[in-house]
Design an enzyme around this catalytic site. Structure first.
Site, mmCIF file in Angstrom:
data_model
loop_
_atom_site.group_PDB
_atom_site.id
_atom_site.type_symbol
_atom_site.label_atom_id
_atom_site.label_comp_id
_atom_site.label_asym_id
_atom_site.label_seq_id
_atom_site.Cartn_x
_atom_site.Cartn_y
_atom_site.Cartn_z
ATOM 1 N N GLU A 8 0.715 5.846 -0.192
ATOM 2 C CA GLU A 8 -0.119 7.041 -0.065
ATOM 3 C C GLU A 8 0.128 8.002 -1.225
ATOM 4 O O GLU A 8 1.279 8.207 -1.618
ATOM 5 C CB GLU A 8 0.205 7.763 1.258
ATOM 6 C CG GLU A 8 -0.130 6.931 2.483
ATOM 7 C CD GLU A 8 0.206 7.628 3.804
ATOM 8 O OE1 GLU A 8 0.552 8.838 3.802
ATOM 9 O OE2 GLU A 8 0.132 6.950 4.844
ATOM 10 N N GLU B 280 -9.108 7.860 3.939
ATOM 11 C CA GLU B 280 -9.021 8.133 5.383
ATOM 12 C C GLU B 280 -9.580 9.515 5.724
ATOM 13 O O GLU B 280 -9.199 10.524 5.114
ATOM 14 C CB GLU B 280 -7.548 8.014 5.836
ATOM 15 C CG GLU B 280 -7.389 8.232 7.331
ATOM 16 C CD GLU B 280 -6.041 7.770 7.889
ATOM 17 O OE1 GLU B 280 -5.257 7.134 7.146
ATOM 18 O OE2 GLU B 280 -5.796 8.043 9.079
ATOM 19 N N LYS C 87 0.860 -1.188 0.000
ATOM 20 C CA LYS C 87 0.000 0.000 0.000
ATOM 21 C C LYS C 87 0.891 1.232 0.000
ATOM 22 O O LYS C 87 1.961 1.216 0.615
ATOM 23 C CB LYS C 87 -0.926 0.005 1.219
ATOM 24 C CG LYS C 87 -1.791 1.273 1.325
ATOM 25 C CD LYS C 87 -2.936 1.117 2.303
ATOM 26 C CE LYS C 87 -2.601 1.369 3.736
ATOM 27 N NZ LYS C 87 -2.045 2.707 4.052
#
Ligand code: KIV
Length: 271
Positions: free
Chosen positions: A122, A189, A120
């Site tokens: 960002e 998020e 993962k």
């Protein structure tokens, strides 16, 4: 005759089937063997070896200090314990931004050394070159937009993101960019619930929220927060399912008393 039930491993393909049939995806973090085993056996679909290990495991203020070697250590421990869930390992800060070759070699190290199922990272357009290069090596990527803790020093706070139109538009276009590039899922998020639902409706890939409302395709929480081990952190989106801090402190307190009063060990607890 074997009484073992065949365990069907969760794959990126199974996650997209879950989205198609409207089955919500349950994701939690794990950083070590013992807890990952319990989390997996309890039926979580995706286990994230998050860089939140930097806060939860190492006591750092932010996720920035954790290193690739440390993420690999956590990832390796978790993968050994997991039989069913898809395991995703975070690429830590500084290992993929700005240099797509370095991004690929960081992702390869994670896949080779941990045997995880995916990484993962960002960001959207800023990291798209790295995304393309990692995907070109056949490594599945989960994206992460909205509040991106690795960019905390750019934003200065951990407040709700994309409340203003310009930031919401950038988030939507980044989400589409990541999907077009070939990411298999996306974490959103701490954004308004309406925006979370809109992104989930516009993307074909599963969108998993943490503080992104109920209109997304799944939810993720940090394990230590949801079982109440971490005590100082209580954002609105967090549901605590237990108060383990009190239980652990109670058990340890009883142990201390038993040692000091010489109640432990008793006759049966010695050789
Ligand atoms: O590192 C982490 O735990 C995460 C979740 C908050 C999604 O990225």
């Amino acid at each position: 005759m074997s009484v073992h039930k065949e365990i069907r491993k969760v794959t990126t393909h199974r996650l997209s089937e879950m989205k198609l049939r409207g089955e919500k995806i349950a994701m939690l973090t794990s950083y070590d063997f013992s807890l990952a085993q319990l989390v997996d056996e309890a039926g979580v679909d995706v286990i994230l070896v998050g860089d939140s290990a930097s806060n939860v495991m190492a006591g750092n203020e932010t996720t920035l200090p954790i290193t690739l070697d440390q993420m690999i250590y956590h990832g390796t421990s978790v993968v050994k314990a997991v039989h069913r869930a898809l395991v995703v390992v975070d690429l830590p800060f500084g290992t993929y931004q700005g240099n797509s070759r370095e991004a690929l070699s960081s992702a390869i190290r994670i896949m080779k050394e941990t045997a995880a199922d995916s990484v993962k990272l960002e960001g959207g357009s800023e990291v798209i070159e790295s995304v393309h290069r990692i995907l070109s090596a056949g490594i599945p990527i989960m994206g992460h937009l909205g509040l991106m803790p690795q960019s905390i020093h750019k934003f200065g706070t951990y407040t709700v993101r994309a409340k203003e139109e310009a930031e919401a538009e950038k988030l939507i276009s980044d989400a589409k960019l990541l999907e077009e590039a070939g990411c298999f899922a996306l974490v959103l998020e701490k954004i308004p619930a309406k925006l979370g639902a809109q992104v989930a409706a516009e993307l074909k890939i599963p969108v998993i929220g943490i503080g992104a409302g109920s209109g997304v395709d799944g939810q993720v929480l940090v394990f230590h927060d949801m079982v109440g081990i971490t005590q100082q952190f209580s954002p609105r989106f967090l549901r605590r399912y237990h108060n383990l801090a009190a239980e652990i402190k109670g058990a340890v307190g009883n142990y201390v008393n038993d040692v000091k009063s010489m109640d432990f060990p008793n006759e049966k607890e010695q050789y």
